[in-house]
Motif scaffolding. Structure first.
Motif, PDB file in Angstrom:
ATOM      1  N   HIS A  37      -1.584  -5.484  -8.277  1.00 48.34           N
ATOM      2  CA  HIS A  37      -3.147  -4.835  -7.839  1.00 48.34           C
ATOM      3  C   HIS A  37      -3.056  -3.640  -7.768  1.00 48.34           C
ATOM      4  O   HIS A  37      -3.877  -2.822  -8.080  1.00 48.34           O
ATOM      5  CB  HIS A  37      -3.503  -5.557  -6.692  1.00 48.34           C
ATOM      6  CG  HIS A  37      -3.789  -7.063  -6.869  1.00 48.34           C
ATOM      7  ND1 HIS A  37      -3.491  -8.043  -5.858  1.00 48.34           N
ATOM      8  CD2 HIS A  37      -4.388  -7.697  -7.602  1.00 48.34           C
ATOM      9  CE1 HIS A  37      -3.900  -9.097  -6.334  1.00 48.34           C
ATOM     10  NE2 HIS A  37      -4.370  -8.961  -7.282  1.00 48.34           N
ATOM     11  N   ARG A  38      -1.901  -2.918  -7.295  1.00 43.87           N
ATOM     12  CA  ARG A  38      -1.714  -1.514  -7.060  1.00 43.87           C
ATOM     13  C   ARG A  38      -1.625  -0.544  -8.308  1.00 43.87           C
ATOM     14  O   ARG A  38      -2.345   0.306  -8.653  1.00 43.87           O
ATOM     15  CB  ARG A  38      -0.361  -1.076  -6.315  1.00 43.87           C
ATOM     16  CG  ARG A  38      -0.323   0.435  -5.890  1.00 43.87           C
ATOM     17  CD  ARG A  38       1.358   0.735  -5.811  1.00 43.87           C
ATOM     18  NE  ARG A  38       1.864   0.731  -6.930  1.00 43.87           N
ATOM     19  CZ  ARG A  38       1.656   1.666  -8.074  1.00 43.87           C
ATOM     20  NH1 ARG A  38       1.025   2.512  -8.102  1.00 43.87           N
ATOM     21  NH2 ARG A  38       2.427   1.303  -9.086  1.00 43.87           N
ATOM     22  N   ALA A  39      -0.844  -1.121  -9.394  1.00 45.45           N
ATOM     23  CA  ALA A  39      -0.759  -0.664 -10.727  1.00 45.45           C
ATOM     24  C   ALA A  39      -2.404  -0.983 -11.359  1.00 45.45           C
ATOM     25  O   ALA A  39      -2.764   0.243 -12.117  1.00 45.45           O
ATOM     26  CB  ALA A  39       0.025  -1.366 -11.529  1.00 45.45           C
ATOM     27  N   LYS A  42      -4.620   1.769  -9.680  1.00 43.04           N
ATOM     28  CA  LYS A  42      -3.983   3.443 -10.423  1.00 43.04           C
ATOM     29  C   LYS A  42      -4.802   3.268 -11.561  1.00 43.04           C
ATOM     30  O   LYS A  42      -5.359   4.302 -11.945  1.00 43.04           O
ATOM     31  CB  LYS A  42      -2.460   3.306 -10.317  1.00 43.04           C
ATOM     32  CG  LYS A  42      -2.232   4.572 -10.827  1.00 43.04           C
ATOM     33  CD  LYS A  42      -0.841   4.995 -10.788  1.00 43.04           C
ATOM     34  CE  LYS A  42      -0.145   6.222 -11.081  1.00 43.04           C
ATOM     35  NZ  LYS A  42       1.107   6.425 -11.072  1.00 43.04           N
ATOM     36  N   SER A  43      -4.574   2.262 -12.599  1.00 40.80           N
ATOM     37  CA  SER A  43      -5.146   2.458 -14.144  1.00 40.80           C
ATOM     38  C   SER A  43      -6.489   2.555 -14.284  1.00 40.80           C
ATOM     39  O   SER A  43      -7.092   3.404 -14.775  1.00 40.80           O
ATOM     40  CB  SER A  43      -4.430   1.332 -14.758  1.00 40.80           C
ATOM     41  OG  SER A  43      -5.020   1.225 -16.009  1.00 40.80           O
ATOM     42  N   TRP A  44      -7.103   1.657 -13.483  1.00 41.50           N
ATOM     43  CA  TRP A  44      -8.667   1.825 -13.055  1.00 41.50           C
ATOM     44  C   TRP A  44      -9.145   3.353 -12.644  1.00 41.50           C
ATOM     45  O   TRP A  44      -9.935   3.925 -13.310  1.00 41.50           O
ATOM     46  CB  TRP A  44      -9.020   0.630 -12.343  1.00 41.50           C
ATOM     47  CG  TRP A  44     -10.677   0.549 -12.464  1.00 41.50           C
ATOM     48  CD1 TRP A  44     -11.388   0.268 -13.455  1.00 41.50           C
ATOM     49  CD2 TRP A  44     -11.657   1.446 -11.334  1.00 41.50           C
ATOM     50  NE1 TRP A  44     -12.881   0.261 -12.975  1.00 41.50           N
ATOM     51  CE2 TRP A  44     -12.957   1.103 -12.051  1.00 41.50           C
ATOM     52  CE3 TRP A  44     -11.409   2.183 -10.181  1.00 41.50           C
ATOM     53  CZ2 TRP A  44     -14.118   1.606 -11.167  1.00 41.50           C
ATOM     54  CZ3 TRP A  44     -12.579   2.588  -9.723  1.00 41.50           C
ATOM     55  CH2 TRP A  44     -13.974   2.151 -10.169  1.00 41.50           C
ATOM     56  N   VAL A  45      -8.600   3.807 -11.652  1.00 39.90           N
ATOM     57  CA  VAL A  45      -8.847   5.140 -11.045  1.00 39.90           C
ATOM     58  C   VAL A  45      -8.868   6.061 -12.147  1.00 39.90           C
ATOM     59  O   VAL A  45      -9.581   6.924 -12.397  1.00 39.90           O
ATOM     60  CB  VAL A  45      -8.224   5.366  -9.727  1.00 39.90           C
ATOM     61  CG1 VAL A  45      -8.518   6.655  -9.357  1.00 39.90           C
ATOM     62  CG2 VAL A  45      -8.781   4.371  -8.912  1.00 39.90           C
ATOM     63  N   ILE A  46      -7.474   6.051 -12.929  1.00 38.34           N
ATOM     64  CA  ILE A  46      -7.249   7.237 -13.806  1.00 38.34           C
ATOM     65  C   ILE A  46      -8.118   7.338 -15.146  1.00 38.34           C
ATOM     66  O   ILE A  46      -8.667   7.957 -15.519  1.00 38.34           O
ATOM     67  CB  ILE A  46      -5.883   7.057 -14.429  1.00 38.34           C
ATOM     68  CG1 ILE A  46      -4.919   7.423 -12.937  1.00 38.34           C
ATOM     69  CG2 ILE A  46      -5.334   7.705 -15.438  1.00 38.34           C
ATOM     70  CD1 ILE A  46      -3.452   7.139 -13.245  1.00 38.34           C
ATOM     71  N   LEU A  64      -2.977  14.079 -10.437  1.00 40.42           N
ATOM     72  CA  LEU A  64      -3.868  14.146  -9.446  1.00 40.42           C
ATOM     73  C   LEU A  64      -3.962  12.865  -8.552  1.00 40.42           C
ATOM     74  O   LEU A  64      -4.177  12.700  -7.243  1.00 40.42           O
ATOM     75  CB  LEU A  64      -5.310  14.393 -10.114  1.00 40.42           C
ATOM     76  CG  LEU A  64      -6.568  14.538  -9.018  1.00 40.42           C
ATOM     77  CD1 LEU A  64      -6.145  15.710  -8.115  1.00 40.42           C
ATOM     78  CD2 LEU A  64      -7.671  14.831  -9.960  1.00 40.42           C
ATOM     79  N   TYR A  65      -4.000  11.598  -9.216  1.00 38.61           N
ATOM     80  CA  TYR A  65      -3.741  10.466  -8.589  1.00 38.61           C
ATOM     81  C   TYR A  65      -2.651  10.153  -7.477  1.00 38.61           C
ATOM     82  O   TYR A  65      -3.034   9.851  -6.353  1.00 38.61           O
ATOM     83  CB  TYR A  65      -3.940   9.370  -9.674  1.00 38.61           C
ATOM     84  CG  TYR A  65      -3.825   7.837  -8.714  1.00 38.61           C
ATOM     85  CD1 TYR A  65      -5.080   7.039  -8.702  1.00 38.61           C
ATOM     86  CD2 TYR A  65      -2.571   7.433  -8.285  1.00 38.61           C
ATOM     87  CE1 TYR A  65      -4.914   5.962  -8.072  1.00 38.61           C
ATOM     88  CE2 TYR A  65      -2.723   6.102  -7.809  1.00 38.61           C
ATOM     89  CZ  TYR A  65      -3.744   5.358  -7.626  1.00 38.61           C
ATOM     90  OH  TYR A  65      -3.767   4.346  -6.871  1.00 38.61           O
ATOM     91  N   ASP A  66      -1.633  10.703  -7.979  1.00 37.88           N
ATOM     92  CA  ASP A  66      -0.356  10.541  -7.061  1.00 37.88           C
ATOM     93  C   ASP A  66      -0.396  11.623  -6.093  1.00 37.88           C
ATOM     94  O   ASP A  66       0.157  11.214  -4.814  1.00 37.88           O
ATOM     95  CB  ASP A  66       0.969  10.756  -7.832  1.00 37.88           C
ATOM     96  CG  ASP A  66       1.109   9.919  -8.942  1.00 37.88           C
ATOM     97  OD1 ASP A  66       0.809   8.628  -8.701  1.00 37.88           O
ATOM     98  OD2 ASP A  66       1.922  10.039 -10.012  1.00 37.88           O
TER      99      ASP A  66
END
Length: 70
Positions: A37-39, A42-46, A64-66
């Motif tokens: 779910h975390r991955a 992250k993929s969706w937000v990016i 930026l996400y990190d």
């Protein structure tokens, strides 16, 4: 679930693929599910960031996400 897939005869094998996917998910530990779910998040937000800012490279978006979501 298989009954739903049978409603789409133009996609042979859909029911079996869905059943395999559900079985694989059910075999995952809670930690594995959290990481998945975390991955996905992250993929969706990016992806959303890059849609809003097409000039941004994948590397910039990930950096930026990190920074924002450690």
């Amino acid at each position: 679930m298989a009954a739903f897939a049978k409603d789409f005869p133009e996609h042979p094998g859909l029911a079996e693929a869905l059943e395999r996917a559900v079985a694989a998910l059910n075999k995952m530990s809670p930690e594995e599910k959290r990481e998945m779910h975390r991955a996905q998040r992250k993929s969706w937000v990016i992806g959303e960031m890059m849609l809003e800012h097409p000039e941004m490279s994948r590397e910039e978006a990930e950096r930026l996400y990190d920074e924002v979501c450690p």
